[in-house]
Motif scaffolding. Structure first.
Motif, PDB file in Angstrom:
ATOM      1  N   TRP A 172      -0.194  10.582  -8.411  1.00  0.00           N
ATOM      2  CA  TRP A 172      -0.675   9.735  -9.495  1.00  0.00           C
ATOM      3  C   TRP A 172      -2.190   9.779  -9.611  1.00  0.00           C
ATOM      4  O   TRP A 172      -2.741   9.807 -10.717  1.00  0.00           O
ATOM      5  CB  TRP A 172      -0.222   8.292  -9.273  1.00  0.00           C
ATOM      6  CG  TRP A 172      -0.608   7.411 -10.417  1.00  0.00           C
ATOM      7  CD1 TRP A 172      -1.661   6.557 -10.485  1.00  0.00           C
ATOM      8  CD2 TRP A 172       0.052   7.316 -11.679  1.00  0.00           C
ATOM      9  NE1 TRP A 172      -1.708   5.929 -11.701  1.00  0.00           N
ATOM     10  CE2 TRP A 172      -0.656   6.383 -12.459  1.00  0.00           C
ATOM     11  CE3 TRP A 172       1.181   7.930 -12.226  1.00  0.00           C
ATOM     12  CZ2 TRP A 172      -0.277   6.050 -13.752  1.00  0.00           C
ATOM     13  CZ3 TRP A 172       1.561   7.599 -13.516  1.00  0.00           C
ATOM     14  CH2 TRP A 172       0.826   6.667 -14.261  1.00  0.00           C
ATOM     15  N   SER A 246      -0.971   3.251  -8.842  1.00  0.00           N
ATOM     16  CA  SER A 246      -0.440   4.054  -7.744  1.00  0.00           C
ATOM     17  C   SER A 246       0.206   3.177  -6.680  1.00  0.00           C
ATOM     18  O   SER A 246       1.284   3.501  -6.156  1.00  0.00           O
ATOM     19  CB  SER A 246      -1.561   4.899  -7.135  1.00  0.00           C
ATOM     20  OG  SER A 246      -1.081   5.706  -6.084  1.00  0.00           O
ATOM     21  N   ALA A 343       3.124  14.778  -8.478  1.00  0.00           N
ATOM     22  CA  ALA A 343       3.649  13.833  -9.468  1.00  0.00           C
ATOM     23  C   ALA A 343       4.898  14.368 -10.146  1.00  0.00           C
ATOM     24  O   ALA A 343       5.835  13.612 -10.427  1.00  0.00           O
ATOM     25  CB  ALA A 343       2.572  13.539 -10.514  1.00  0.00           C
ATOM     26  N   LEU A 347       7.585  11.484  -9.376  1.00  0.00           N
ATOM     27  CA  LEU A 347       7.713  10.468 -10.418  1.00  0.00           C
ATOM     28  C   LEU A 347       9.136  10.300 -10.960  1.00  0.00           C
ATOM     29  O   LEU A 347       9.539   9.166 -11.255  1.00  0.00           O
ATOM     30  CB  LEU A 347       6.742  10.763 -11.562  1.00  0.00           C
ATOM     31  CG  LEU A 347       5.265  10.458 -11.291  1.00  0.00           C
ATOM     32  CD1 LEU A 347       4.430  10.705 -12.532  1.00  0.00           C
ATOM     33  CD2 LEU A 347       5.086   9.028 -10.802  1.00  0.00           C
TER      34      LEU A 347
END
Length: 360
Positions: A172, A246, A343, A347
């Motif tokens: 992030w 984050s 990420a 994510l």
């Protein structure tokens, strides 16, 4: 005393009748120096003159016409030094930037240092670059690890969960262009680990308080640390937002510990299948539809093995929607290869954790 020509010298037959033994004296050396200087002037202003070397040089009385002609030519403006048109013409006001600068052309505001994403928007191109198949494979491996360790015990689930939280924190920050940001990454990762410990100590029944408590504490801690920073206000605000986001993502990933193990298996498996289907070389609308259908099918299959039944389809489809949102966020603004492998991997799984926790 008048100058007398050498014996046997004919000025018009200089090269045809060279003497057998030339005598070099002071006068000849002086004439040789003059002749060498004349040739140097010729090579600087005109094309080189090819001439045979004379055996000896004539006296000064026979050199006068040549010197006069040489001076006359020197007074004339040489044509070889004509100014190039590029040097005389003024530079245009909207000249493009240098090719090796790595930036786009100057804007009306005078800012020539535009990013790749800004240049893409100005040219009408999309600033989205999807991670691809390799990050999708890593996401699938990490999701299968979560799905396999969840039925074993909470302590077994912590191992892949800690890896997920570490990759989420680093990815992030890099996605927001803040690298290296070791303090922020360490702070966000520490918040996730604190939430894990709180859930393990309090148990799944107290998971909401064990997760929301560290989240509030870390927001306050991040605010205090940013207020003590000596950076300019814009930088502090940007760092504050990146650190809070984050830390929140790393702490929210703890929802896998607070959810039912069967729901964790269904959701993690659905995310793995959805991300793999999304990485297939298909048009974006078709890829999204295929991903959702594949995730729902995986939810039904894993739900049948765990006893959730048809509820597995709902959990799988919902987790896939959140995973595709995380996948989209990791593809935004021309991300680098490091972003894709951090990420882009974490994510999708991190974004699906709240849904799995709520729907378990």
């Amino acid at each position: 005393m008048t100058n007398q020509p050498y014996e046997g010298y004919d000025p018009y037959q200089q090269q045809a009748q060279p003497p057998a033994q030339p005598q070099w004296g002071y006068d000849e050396q002086q004439y040789a120096t003059q002749q060498w200087q004349g040739q140097t002037w010729e090579t600087q202003t005109h094309a080189p003159v090819q001439a045979a070397e004379p055996a000896y040089l004539p006296p000064q009385s026979y050199e006068r016409p040549y010197v006069a002609e040489q001076q006359q030519q020197q007074q004339q403006p040489p044509q070889a030094y004509s100014a190039p048109p590029a040097a005389s013409a003024p530079a245009p006001a909207s000249a493009p930037a240098e090719p090796d600068s790595g930036y786009g052309p100057a804007t009306l505001a005078g800012n020539a240092r535009v990013t790749d994403a800004q240049r893409a928007r100005l040219e009408g191109r999309s600033p989205i670059i999807e991670p691809g198949m390799q990050p999708a494979l890593l996401t699938a491996v990490l999701g299968l690890l979560l799905a396999a360790t969840a039925p074993i015990s909470s302590y077994a689930l912590v191992v892949p969960l800690v890896i997920l939280q570490a990759v989420t924190a680093a990815g992030w920050f890099r996605l927001n262009g803040m690298w290296p940001a070791r303090q922020g990454i360490a702070l966000a990762f520490l918040g996730g680990v604190t939430a894990d410990v709180a859930v393990l100590v309090a148990g799944r029944e107290q998971a909401p308080a064990a997760i929301l408590g560290p989240l509030g504490i870390w927001v306050l801690l991040t605010l205090v640390l940013q207020l003590r920073s000596h950076a300019d206000p814009d930088t502090r605000m940007y760092g504050l937002m990146a650190t809070v986001a984050s830390s929140a993502l790393a702490i929210i990933a703890t929802g896998y510990l607070g959810a039912d193990p069967d729901a964790v298996s269904v959701g993690a498996a659905a995310v793995a299948v959805a991300v793999l289907a999304r990485a297939l070389p298909l048009p974006t609308p078709a890829s999204v539809v295929v991903s959702l259908l594949a995730a729902a099918g995986a939810g039904i299959a894993v739900g049948g093995m765990t006893g959730l039944g048809a509820k597995g389809a709902l959990i799988g489809a919902s987790a896939a929607v959140c995973a595709l949102a995380g996948h989209r966020a990791a593809s935004y603004d021309y991300p680098s290869r490091f972003v894709h492998f951090t990420a882009g991997v974490a994510l999708p799984l991190t974004a699906a954790a709240p849904v799995v926790w709520i729907l378990h």
